[in-house]
Design a protein around this motif. Structure first.
Motif, PDB file in Angstrom:
ATOM      1  N   SER A  19      79.772  90.286   7.528  1.00 50.97           N
ATOM      2  CA  SER A  19      78.699  90.542   8.488  1.00 50.97           C
ATOM      3  C   SER A  19      78.570  92.044   8.736  1.00 50.97           C
ATOM      4  O   SER A  19      79.546  92.784   8.668  1.00 50.97           O
ATOM      5  CB  SER A  19      79.006  89.835   9.807  1.00 50.97           C
ATOM      6  N   ASP A  20      77.345  92.480   9.063  1.00 48.48           N
ATOM      7  CA  ASP A  20      77.147  93.874   9.458  1.00 48.48           C
ATOM      8  C   ASP A  20      77.055  93.999  10.982  1.00 48.48           C
ATOM      9  O   ASP A  20      76.708  95.038  11.504  1.00 48.48           O
ATOM     10  CB  ASP A  20      75.911  94.468   8.792  1.00 48.48           C
ATOM     11  N   LYS A  21      77.406  92.965  11.700  1.00 48.50           N
ATOM     12  CA  LYS A  21      77.336  92.944  13.168  1.00 48.50           C
ATOM     13  C   LYS A  21      78.663  93.419  13.765  1.00 48.50           C
ATOM     14  O   LYS A  21      79.363  92.661  14.443  1.00 48.50           O
ATOM     15  CB  LYS A  21      76.980  91.553  13.660  1.00 48.50           C
ATOM     16  N   LEU A  22      78.985  94.673  13.517  1.00 51.22           N
ATOM     17  CA  LEU A  22      80.225  95.246  14.046  1.00 51.22           C
ATOM     18  C   LEU A  22      79.924  96.060  15.296  1.00 51.22           C
ATOM     19  O   LEU A  22      79.003  96.867  15.309  1.00 51.22           O
ATOM     20  CB  LEU A  22      80.888  96.140  12.993  1.00 51.22           C
ATOM     21  N   ALA A  23      80.722  95.844  16.335  1.00 57.05           N
ATOM     22  CA  ALA A  23      80.564  96.577  17.593  1.00 57.05           C
ATOM     23  C   ALA A  23      81.887  97.236  17.944  1.00 57.05           C
ATOM     24  O   ALA A  23      82.963  96.713  17.636  1.00 57.05           O
ATOM     25  CB  ALA A  23      80.147  95.616  18.708  1.00 57.05           C
ATOM     26  N   TRP A  24      81.810  98.393  18.586  1.00 59.18           N
ATOM     27  CA  TRP A  24      82.998  99.121  19.008  1.00 59.18           C
ATOM     28  C   TRP A  24      83.428  98.645  20.388  1.00 59.18           C
ATOM     29  O   TRP A  24      82.604  98.484  21.282  1.00 59.18           O
ATOM     30  CB  TRP A  24      82.730 100.619  19.010  1.00 59.18           C
ATOM     31  N   GLU A  25      84.735  98.416  20.541  1.00 58.53           N
ATOM     32  CA  GLU A  25      85.330  98.021  21.812  1.00 58.53           C
ATOM     33  C   GLU A  25      86.472  98.965  22.139  1.00 58.53           C
ATOM     34  O   GLU A  25      87.030  99.617  21.253  1.00 58.53           O
ATOM     35  CB  GLU A  25      85.842  96.582  21.744  1.00 58.53           C
ATOM     36  N   VAL A  26      86.836  99.010  23.408  1.00 58.42           N
ATOM     37  CA  VAL A  26      87.950  99.845  23.859  1.00 58.42           C
ATOM     38  C   VAL A  26      89.203  98.984  23.921  1.00 58.42           C
ATOM     39  O   VAL A  26      89.212  97.923  24.546  1.00 58.42           O
ATOM     40  CB  VAL A  26      87.657 100.479  25.234  1.00 58.42           C
ATOM     41  N   SER A  27      90.250  99.442  23.269  1.00 60.43           N
ATOM     42  CA  SER A  27      91.529  98.754  23.279  1.00 60.43           C
ATOM     43  C   SER A  27      92.261  99.032  24.587  1.00 60.43           C
ATOM     44  O   SER A  27      92.140 100.118  25.155  1.00 60.43           O
ATOM     45  CB  SER A  27      92.391  99.248  22.110  1.00 60.43           C
ATOM     46  N   ALA A  28      93.036  98.063  25.026  1.00 60.04           N
ATOM     47  CA  ALA A  28      93.892  98.262  26.197  1.00 60.04           C
ATOM     48  C   ALA A  28      95.091  99.141  25.846  1.00 60.04           C
ATOM     49  O   ALA A  28      95.793  99.616  26.737  1.00 60.04           O
ATOM     50  CB  ALA A  28      94.365  96.919  26.746  1.00 60.04           C
TER      51      ALA A  28
END
Length: 135
Positions: A53-62
């Motif tokens: 998939s090209d549906k990659l989103a950036w998230e913040v790690s704990a």
């Protein structure tokens, strides 16, 4: 690799990983998550290595995880790393589901595979980087 005035080598910052480096500059540890399959993705990709998939989103790690493996480096590969040798590096299995290769700050005799670790940011050569220590 580019070297700074103080001798610390700086990584080549690939375009796919730009949000990661921008996050570090702001004191945040970021990774990608696929909107198609839900898997954590690291290192940065243009497409999900699990489902394409090209549906990659950036998230913040704990910034928390478990020590997966480690090794102590007795002789650094550059003068800057030689100055801090011996030092320990290893893989951390992050709570979000990806593995991060990083420096581990605890003395090697205190480390145990599977132990909880926590990230903190340090600065080397003008670049903020995550290092881990026992949680």
């Amino acid at each position: 690799m580019i070297q700074t005035q103080d001798g610390w080598p700086q990584p080549y910052q690939l375009l796919d990983a730009r949000p990661y480096w921008e996050g570090l500059a702001a004191g945040l540890l970021k990774y990608q998550r696929c909107g198609g399959c839900g898997q954590a993705v690291w290192p940065a990709h243009s497409f999900c290595p699990h489902c394409s998939s090209d549906k990659l989103a950036w998230e913040v790690s704990a910034g928390r995880g478990k020590l997966y493996s480690f090794s102590t480096v007795m002789r650094g590969p550059t003068p800057a790393f030689a100055a801090i040798a011996p030092y320990t590096v290893g893989f951390v299995e992050m709570d979000e589901g990806y593995f991060l290769f990083t420096q581990i700050e605890d003395p090697p005799e205190m480390l145990k595979i599977g132990s909880d670790v926590q990230a903190r940011m340090i600065e080397r050569g003008g670049q903020k980087l995550p290092v881990f220590t026992s949680a």
